[in-house]
Design an enzyme around this catalytic site. Structure first.
Site, PDB file in Angstrom:
ATOM      1  N   ASN A 219       0.850  -1.195   0.000  1.00  0.00           N
ATOM      2  CA  ASN A 219       0.000   0.000   0.000  1.00  0.00           C
ATOM      3  C   ASN A 219       0.884   1.242   0.000  1.00  0.00           C
ATOM      4  O   ASN A 219       2.109   1.145  -0.060  1.00  0.00           O
ATOM      5  CB  ASN A 219      -0.942  -0.021   1.208  1.00  0.00           C
ATOM      6  CG  ASN A 219      -0.179  -0.125   2.510  1.00  0.00           C
ATOM      7  OD1 ASN A 219       0.638   0.722   2.827  1.00  0.00           O
ATOM      8  ND2 ASN A 219      -0.434  -1.183   3.269  1.00  0.00           N
ATOM      9  N   ASP A 288      -3.895  -6.326   4.898  1.00  0.00           N
ATOM     10  CA  ASP A 288      -4.867  -7.195   5.562  1.00  0.00           C
ATOM     11  C   ASP A 288      -4.792  -8.625   5.055  1.00  0.00           C
ATOM     12  O   ASP A 288      -5.146  -9.561   5.762  1.00  0.00           O
ATOM     13  CB  ASP A 288      -6.290  -6.654   5.332  1.00  0.00           C
ATOM     14  CG  ASP A 288      -6.494  -5.355   6.090  1.00  0.00           C
ATOM     15  OD1 ASP A 288      -6.076  -5.290   7.258  1.00  0.00           O
ATOM     16  OD2 ASP A 288      -7.049  -4.401   5.503  1.00  0.00           O
TER      17      ASP A 288
HETATM   18  N1  CTP Z   1      -3.280  -3.330  12.143  1.00  0.00           N
HETATM   19  C1  CTP Z   1      -2.461  -4.346  12.526  1.00  0.00           C
HETATM   20  N2  CTP Z   1      -2.461  -5.528  11.847  1.00  0.00           N
HETATM   21  C2  CTP Z   1      -3.288  -5.710  10.789  1.00  0.00           C
HETATM   22  C3  CTP Z   1      -4.127  -4.654  10.364  1.00  0.00           C
HETATM   23  C4  CTP Z   1      -4.101  -3.478  11.062  1.00  0.00           C
HETATM   24  O1  CTP Z   1      -1.703  -4.188  13.501  1.00  0.00           O
HETATM   25  N3  CTP Z   1      -3.264  -6.845  10.142  1.00  0.00           N
HETATM   26  C5  CTP Z   1      -3.312  -2.097  12.922  1.00  0.00           C
HETATM   27  C6  CTP Z   1      -2.756  -0.882  12.214  1.00  0.00           C
HETATM   28  O2  CTP Z   1      -1.373  -0.733  12.482  1.00  0.00           O
HETATM   29  C7  CTP Z   1      -3.578   0.234  12.831  1.00  0.00           C
HETATM   30  C8  CTP Z   1      -4.926  -0.421  13.105  1.00  0.00           C
HETATM   31  O3  CTP Z   1      -4.661  -1.809  13.176  1.00  0.00           O
HETATM   32  O4  CTP Z   1      -3.061   0.661  14.068  1.00  0.00           O
HETATM   33  C9  CTP Z   1      -5.981  -0.146  12.072  1.00  0.00           C
HETATM   34  O5  CTP Z   1      -5.475  -0.393  10.791  1.00  0.00           O
HETATM   35  P1  CTP Z   1      -6.345  -0.046   9.506  1.00  0.00           P
HETATM   36  O6  CTP Z   1      -5.551  -0.395   8.301  1.00  0.00           O
HETATM   37  O7  CTP Z   1      -6.903   1.323   9.639  1.00  0.00           O
HETATM   38  O8  CTP Z   1      -7.584  -0.985   9.654  1.00  0.00           O
HETATM   39  P2  CTP Z   1      -7.814  -2.501   9.524  1.00  0.00           P
HETATM   40  O9  CTP Z   1      -7.747  -3.128  10.865  1.00  0.00           O
HETATM   41  O10 CTP Z   1      -6.887  -3.062   8.493  1.00  0.00           O
HETATM   42  O11 CTP Z   1      -9.329  -2.557   9.037  1.00  0.00           O
HETATM   43  P3  CTP Z   1      -9.969  -2.058   7.670  1.00  0.00           P
HETATM   44  O12 CTP Z   1      -9.010  -2.462   6.574  1.00  0.00           O
HETATM   45  O13 CTP Z   1     -11.242  -2.813   7.622  1.00  0.00           O
HETATM   46  O14 CTP Z   1     -10.190  -0.600   7.754  1.00  0.00           O
END
Ligand code: CTP
Length: 412
Positions: A219, A288
């Site tokens: 990303n 993710d």
């Molecule tokens: N995070 C993490 N591990 C993952 C995904 C996210 O530690 N596999 C952490 C990120 O570092 C951040 C928080 O979770 O502090 C939110 O990350 P974000 O990318 O905003 O959200 P997601 O949990 O990935 O959810 P979504 O993609 O549905 O918005």
């Protein structure tokens, strides 16, 4: 041979002056060359002979009297890597803040303004006084490193903040400075060493999820926010572990940087550092999902068409949610929420699901947040959501650490 670093220790007239002897010893044990300058009042508490014996060097209290060393304040300021004033009385603090140079120590401090560290010690009411607080702010704004006094029973019997910080903290702060861990005035938005002795874990940057040896999913994260947090925490005296995905940023000095590529690698490194962390900040933009299969060789058109067209994905571990679920009492966990829409509402949902104490919500998308030096964020906690003014990532880092520090201090 590498020259040993040199610290000039300024001792002022305070009951804690005897602790300066232990500071000398602590610094010497770490291989630092120490010279001492005292104010006249300091000699009422400890004699010059004590420091002369400890350092093996003459101890000066006056600018005058030695024709062979006619401009001692400039020589002393220029010959040391750091001038550490410990303990520093309210009076000397005020003089240094105003640029008064009426004895050897304060003249030297004026000349050593860009490599100066001060450990104040005084009665709590003197410490709380608007004058002292204004002087501390002035010095902090100029990048002078301040070691906050400790709280406890003071020499006068009062109980409050004003005791000289523990000797080991002062020695650690001075060594961190010599290491380049504490920033110099040039880039110090704040230089109060209020995270001394604390461990801070930061995850930063994107992750790369390999399809084959030359292709991956990732990303737009630049890592700037996480790096700003790691640098700001180190400047405040913390021991910082930065688990970083692939970024184009220079590794900050004095920080334990663990480079990783995939979410799995980031998870393993963060899991190892998490139990020690007093504050854990998950700023990484973790992918993710990852390809279920990772080809050992480059996928080729005409040979691997199916594998190139259809990449089956599986979920990565949620590093923040998994580790925060195991957090011990007193540990502070901060997460981020990168959202393209409804950023506060979505951040509230993440607050509920991720077990964090604070979620920093930010809008992402074209030209927003990722890769930028400034952005708009909102701090979301169990009972509030407050949007901060559009600010630089370095300023946002300071605000997040202020929040975490006050939570730690209140032991919530
Ligand atoms: N995070 C993490 N591990 C993952 C995904 C996210 O530690 N596999 C952490 C990120 O570092 C951040 C928080 O979770 O502090 C939110 O990350 P974000 O990318 O905003 O959200 P997601 O949990 O990935 O959810 P979504 O993609 O549905 O918005």
């Amino acid at each position: 041979m590498v020259e040993p670093k040199k610290i000039l220790l300024g001792v002022t007239g305070c009951i804690a002056a005897y602790k300066s002897c232990e500071i000398v010893r602590g610094l010497q044990k770490a291989g630092v060359d120490v010279e001492v300058v005292m104010t006249e009042s300091a000699t009422e508490f400890v004699g010059t002979a004590t420091f002369a014996a400890l350092t093996g060097r003459p101890v000066r209290t006056s600018t005058f009297g030695d024709l062979a060393d006619a401009i001692p304040h400039i020589r002393l300021a220029e010959s040391c890597d750091l001038l550490l004033i410990a303990p520093c009385t309210a009076n000397v603090l005020a003089k240094v803040a105003c640029g008064v140079a009426d004895d050897l120590l304060t003249s030297t401090a004026l000349a050593a303004h860009d490599h100066l560290m001060v450990a104040p010690a005084m009665n709590m009411h003197m410490y709380e006084s608007p004058a002292t607080q204004a002087n501390l702010t002035t010095l902090a704004e100029r990048g002078v490193a301040l070691i906050e006094p400790a709280s406890g029973r003071l020499a006068c019997g009062d109980v409050g903040q004003g005791k000289l910080a523990p000797v080991e903290d002062i020695v650690a702060a001075a060594l961190a400075w010599l290491d380049g861990r504490s920033a110099s005035r040039a880039d110090a938005p704040t230089s109060v060493l209020d995270l001394l002795g604390k461990h801070v874990l930061v995850t930063a940057g994107p992750t790369r999820e390999r399809i084959d040896p030359v292709r991956y999913l990732t990303n737009d994260s630049s890592g700037k926010m996480g790096y700003a947090l790691a640098e700001a925490a180190a400047r405040r005296g913390a021991e910082v572990t930065l688990v970083s995905g692939p970024v184009a940023l220079d590794p900050p000095s004095g920080i334990n940087v663990i480079p990783v590529e995939s979410a799995d690698e980031m998870f393993a490194a963060a899991r190892e550092a998490f139990p020690e962390a007093d504050i854990a900040i998950f700023a990484a933009a973790v992918a993710d999902v990852r390809p279920k299969e990772r080809a050992g060789r480059k996928l080729k058109k005409g040979v691997d068409d199916k594998a190139l067209r259809i990449i089956e994905l599986e979920e990565n571990p949620d590093i923040l949610a998994t580790l925060a679920a195991t957090k011990r009492p007193g540990q502070i966990v901060v997460g981020f929420a990168a959202e393209t829409d409804d950023f506060i509402a979505n951040a509230r949902k993440k607050f509920a699901s991720k077990h964090a104490d604070l979620i920093v919500a930010n809008e992402v998308g074209r030209g927003k947040a990722f890769s930028q030096d400034a952005m708009t964020v909102a701090l979301v906690t169990s009972d509030a959501a407050s949007e901060l003014p559009h600010s630089s990532k370095r300023e946002i880092a300071v605000t997040i650490l202020d929040w975490a520090h006050s939570r730690l201090a209140n032991n919530l």
